[in-house]
Design an enzyme around this catalytic site. Structure first.
Site, PDB file in Angstrom:
ATOM      1  N   GLU A   1       2.803 -29.479 -30.069  1.00 35.49           N
ATOM      2  CA  GLU A   1       2.809 -30.548 -29.086  1.00 35.49           C
ATOM      3  C   GLU A   1       1.676 -31.539 -29.320  1.00 35.49           C
ATOM      4  OE1 GLU A   1       1.933 -29.474 -25.025  1.00 35.49           O
ATOM      5  OE2 GLU A   1       0.934 -27.631 -25.655  1.00 35.49           O
TER       6      GLU A   1
ATOM      7  N   ASP B   1       6.992 -32.490 -27.561  1.00 36.05           N
ATOM      8  CA  ASP B   1       6.943 -31.027 -27.570  1.00 36.05           C
ATOM      9  C   ASP B   1       8.101 -30.517 -28.417  1.00 36.05           C
ATOM     10  OD1 ASP B   1       6.984 -28.277 -26.972  1.00 36.05           O
ATOM     11  OD2 ASP B   1       6.177 -28.624 -24.975  1.00 36.05           O
TER      12      ASP B   1
END
Length: 349
Positions: free
Chosen positions: A113, A16
């Site tokens: 992500e 992320d």
């Protein structure tokens, strides 16, 4: 499940990018480093609009995604406000995903992500792999990322939250309840505030409560599919399969914030039709027909509601999507002044 005879057979990583949009803007304007940066709308905080993202420096003042731009200005008047630049974020995201593919199969979840299949346990532990990923992403893009490690995608995704910013965190079956057991049910990926409220009405408040509830009990309230799924999620059970297939959007949509409230609902209807036709153009470009249309209405001052309409058959036809949007709009009983409208076309499968 990624276990075989009690041993971990596979590790899944969730990567992320930290404060992605704001970080990209700082890369483009290095003089903004360390300053509160807020990205949203056309960059004018005196207009109606919402925050797309905020740097950590701005978050310290209570600025966050979804906050009205005017409120963000009040909370952090010294922030630098910038417009959203979608093409720039897409380009940087593509570079990041290409870098991640050096480490294995990558399943892209969005701009910022992705899941990565770290494979079976080998000479290097998953944390070592995670640290190498962080260094490589930094070398390639100058961006920081957080990496969550788990035995499946659910665990890896939730682990990331415990590693931010720019850290590494691990969540496994063995540590699941120690870490999450006493947290509220909406700490789980996929469980929102509305679902948590319904669970609370059943006297199910924590992750442990939900995990210990019989699936049939939850199914009686949420249905035979969602009910058992909620219990599995609360127990940390999910798929460990990471697919490298190209990421496909689940929907396409358009929203528009009006600088003056729309008080005439005939005008609201015309605007919904206009937005539906704009969405139809994106659906055609996607080459995937829509199966459902959802209309979003944000009333003045800031209450938001949605209604949807399932299409009789998949379609990309603008007139059909517009008609479905009007059906959905007709389900709004409240006819107060409107400050924002949105139309979303959802794809099947």
């Amino acid at each position: 499940m990624a276990r075989h005879n009690g041993a971990v057979s596979r590790w899944v990583l969730h990567v992320d990018l930290d404060q992605f949009i704001a970080a990209v803007e700082v890369l483009r304007r290095p003089e903004l480093a360390g300053k509160p940066v807020v990205v949203g709308g056309d960059g004018d905080p005196t207009k109606r609009g919402v925050v797309a993202t905020a740097s950590y420096e701005a978050r310290a003042f209570g600025v966050h995604s979804g906050l009205p731009m005017r409120t963000a200005l009040k909370r952090c008047p010294d922030a630098v406000f910038l417009p959203v630049d979608k093409p720039a974020y897409e380009a940087v995201s593509a570079d990041v995903m290409e870098t991640l593919r050096e480490f294995g199969t990558v399943e892209v979840l969005g701009w910022d992500e992705a899941f990565l299949d770290a494979g079976p346990p080998g000479d290097e532990d998953p944390e070592g792999t995670a640290r190498r990923i962080q260094r490589r992403v930094r070398e390639a893009t100058d961006l920081d990322c957080t990496v969550g490690i788990g035995e499946n995608k659910l665990q890896a995704k939730l682990a990331t939250g415990f590693g931010k910013p720019a850290g590494v965190a691990t969540l496994t079956y063995d540590s699941w309840f120690d870490v999450l057991g006493d947290r509220p049910s909406d700490a789980l990926w996929g469980v929102g505030a509305k679902t948590a409220k319904k669970l609370a009405e059943m006297d199910i408040h924590t992750v442990r409560d939900l995990a210990s509830t019989h699936p049939d009990t939850v199914a009686a309230r949420f249905g035979p599919t969602i009910g058992p799924w909620l219990v599995r999620v609360a127990r940390g059970v999910a798929s460990a399969r990471v697919t490298g297939e190209p990421w496909l959007a689940r929907s396409r949509g358009k929203e528009f914030t009006y600088q003056r409230n729309l008080e005439d609902w005939d005008e609201v209807g015309r605007e919904v039709v206009r937005l539906a036709h704009e969405v139809a153009q994106e659906v055609v470009a996607e080459q995937r027909p829509a199966v459902r249309v959802v209309v979003k209405v944000r009333y003045a001052p800031f209450f938001t509601s949605t209604h949807g309409h399932k299409l009789p058959e998949p379609t990309s036809d603008g007139d059909v999507l517009a008609a479905a949007a009007l059906v959905a709009l007709g389900r709004f009983a409240d006819r107060r002044p409107v400050r924002l409208l949105g139309v979303r076309a959802e794809f099947g499968g």
